[in-house]
Design a protein around this motif. Structure first.
Motif: not given
Length: 303
Positions: A74, A76, A103, A111, A114-115
């Motif tokens: 992802f 992040s 993402a 999510g 954080t995602h």
């Protein structure tokens, strides 16, 4: 239609078969897609587990041995969490890799924050020498991934998203593409924002440039477009608003100009909802874009 990420594992697996220099480095996410490739190439498909700093560090180590690593998780966890390793292990050591994210800005709202990574491209902009591809369709993602792998030992970021345009455009990994010509302003739209921008500017006398490679920024294309359409420029990006305003301003440094940067706002939206709700909340749906673009360009004389 399949998604950009659906294309990633099959394409990367075929590239592993074709190129003995290629390696894929994963951090638990996306490993199911490489089961067959891992059996065929056990030394070139590496899963480091949920260790994102190690993910980038291991890729840099592979690059130092002469391999071409493709690194995936992802956004992040690929750009933000291991940024020190991106900066030092890749940048400072002057080795290349292909970072392929998933993402995007808010593809998986459930999510949580954080995602989400709307600042990923802006963060990479603090470093030197990165090529950044932002495809708007799975076919474009496949083409740009192949470009990235073939780019010698360069540092390349390929930003995949669940958002997609209805049809693919021809892309070459370098230049902006003119999809509409007008005389009352220029709109540069990036990746999956194309369909919304075309809807938003329907009937307006504006030039629309389509960008799927945003770094290096195609300054010559923007300068050519402004020769006929004037130097009022709107940038519509699927990540942090204003990410490319400095690059566009540099491109037009020899002429008076105005630039409006539209994209994901800085304010965190804590009611995560669905991706479409985030698009609307950030004013990136066609109706909101038409109001914002039209207001900035003085309603952009209708065709």
């Amino acid at each position: 239609m399949d998604t950009m990420r659906d294309r990633f594992a099959p394409v990367a697996s075929r590239l592993l078969d074709e190129d003995p220099r290629l390696a894929v480095v994963l951090a638990a996410i996306g490993t199911d897609g490489f089961t067959g490739a891992a059996r065929r190439h056990p030394g070139r498909v590496v899963d480091v587990g949920i260790r994102e700093q190690l993910l980038v560090g291991a890729a840099a180590g592979l690059a130092l041995t002469g391999l071409r690593p493709v690194v995936h998780t992802f956004a992040s966890f690929l750009v933000e969490r291991p940024f020190e390793q991106v900066k030092l292990d890749l940048g400072h050591q002057d080795v290349g890799a292909v970072l392929v994210s998933a993402a995007a800005s808010f593809d998986w709202p459930a999510g949580g924050y954080t995602h989400m990574a709307p600042g990923d491209v802006a963060l990479l902009d603090t470093l030197d020498g990165w090529t950044v591809h932002v495809p708007g369709h799975p076919d474009e993602a496949e083409t740009l991934l192949r470009h990235a792998v073939a780019a010698g030992d360069d540092k390349v970021y390929v930003r995949l998203s669940l958002q997609s345009n209805g049809r693919a455009m021809p892309v070459d990994g370098e230049r902006f593409r003119t999809v509409r010509e007008g005389r009352s302003g220029v709109v540069v739209t990036v990746g999956p924002m194309l369909d919304a921008v075309l809807d938003a500017t329907e009937g307006l006398d504006v030039t629309v440039l389509y960008a799927t490679t945003v770094r290096p920024f195609d300054a010559p294309a923007l300068r050519r477009a402004t020769e006929a359409a004037g130097t009022d420029v709107v940038l519509v990006e699927p990540y942090l608003a204003g990410t490319s305003t400095a690059a566009a301003s540099d491109a037009l440094s020899d002429a008076p100009h105005r630039i409006l940067g539209l994209g994901v706002g800085r304010r965190e939206l804590r009611r995560y909802g669905q991706p479409e709700e985030h698009v609307a909340a950030h004013g990136l749906d066609a109706r909101s874009l038409r109001e914002r673009i039209g207001s900035f360009l003085g309603a952009a004389v209708r065709v």
